[in-house]
Design a protein around this motif. Structure first.
Motif, PDB file in Angstrom:
ATOM      1  N   ASP A 191       1.866   6.641  -6.839  1.00 30.18           N
ATOM      2  CA  ASP A 191       0.767   7.514  -7.264  1.00 30.18           C
ATOM      3  C   ASP A 191       1.152   8.986  -7.205  1.00 30.18           C
ATOM      4  O   ASP A 191       0.697   9.789  -8.013  1.00 30.18           O
ATOM      5  CB  ASP A 191      -0.484   7.272  -6.418  1.00 30.18           C
TER       6      ASP A 191
ATOM      7  N   GLU B 244       2.399   1.762  -3.393  1.00 30.51           N
ATOM      8  CA  GLU B 244       1.409   2.286  -4.334  1.00 30.51           C
ATOM      9  C   GLU B 244       1.166   3.779  -4.108  1.00 30.51           C
ATOM     10  O   GLU B 244       1.040   4.541  -5.059  1.00 30.51           O
ATOM     11  CB  GLU B 244       0.101   1.512  -4.227  1.00 30.51           C
ATOM     12  N   GLU B 245       1.139   4.212  -2.842  1.00 27.75           N
ATOM     13  CA  GLU B 245       0.954   5.632  -2.542  1.00 27.75           C
ATOM     14  C   GLU B 245       2.143   6.452  -3.062  1.00 27.75           C
ATOM     15  O   GLU B 245       1.957   7.534  -3.622  1.00 27.75           O
ATOM     16  CB  GLU B 245       0.799   5.848  -1.038  1.00 27.75           C
TER      17      GLU B 245
ATOM     18  N   GLU C 213       0.844  -1.208   0.000  1.00 31.50           N
ATOM     19  CA  GLU C 213       0.000   0.000   0.000  1.00 31.50           C
ATOM     20  C   GLU C 213       0.873   1.249   0.000  1.00 31.50           C
ATOM     21  O   GLU C 213       0.605   2.204  -0.724  1.00 31.50           O
ATOM     22  CB  GLU C 213      -0.920   0.009   1.220  1.00 31.50           C
TER      23      GLU C 213
END
Length: 110
Positions: free
Chosen positions: A13, A9-10, A6
């Motif tokens: 992004d 992914e942050e 997670e």
């Protein structure tokens, strides 16, 4: 989903791709050594943001996938960063200086 995934992914992004030669020397990148100050206590410390395999908390080498590493990467001198701590607590630090940054030294990852 795992917390590390997670976090990655942050990071991806919010990432902006920049040629290594164009990265400002005051920005935290991989393998940067950072001098910081705890905003509340005024205590100082240093950490180096590294890849997970190179992490060694006792040697102040923190993984980019850790909450602290993820919070620091891409930030710059003078920025204040909220670091998550266990049990829902947090710590606010100010980046005083990027003591070492590979790109500023002409060391570019291939």
């Amino acid at each position: 989903m795992q917390a590390g995934l997670e976090t990655l992914e942050e990071i991806l992004d919010s990432a902006r791709v920049v040629e290594p030669q164009r990265v400002p020397e005051h920005v935290v990148t991989m393998n940067s050594r950072v001098l910081f100050e705890d905003v509340l206590t005024r205590d100082h410390g240093t950490v180096t943001v590294v890849y997970p395999a190179d992490a060694d908390p006792s040697g102040a080498k923190i993984s980019v996938l850790s909450p602290v590493g993820a919070a620091l990467i891409g930030e710059s001198e003078g920025s204040e960063v909220e670091l998550p701590l266990p049990y829902g607590k947090s710590r606010r630090i100010r980046i005083i200086s990027v003591l070492y940054q590979p790109e500023a030294q002409g060391e570019f990852a291939l």
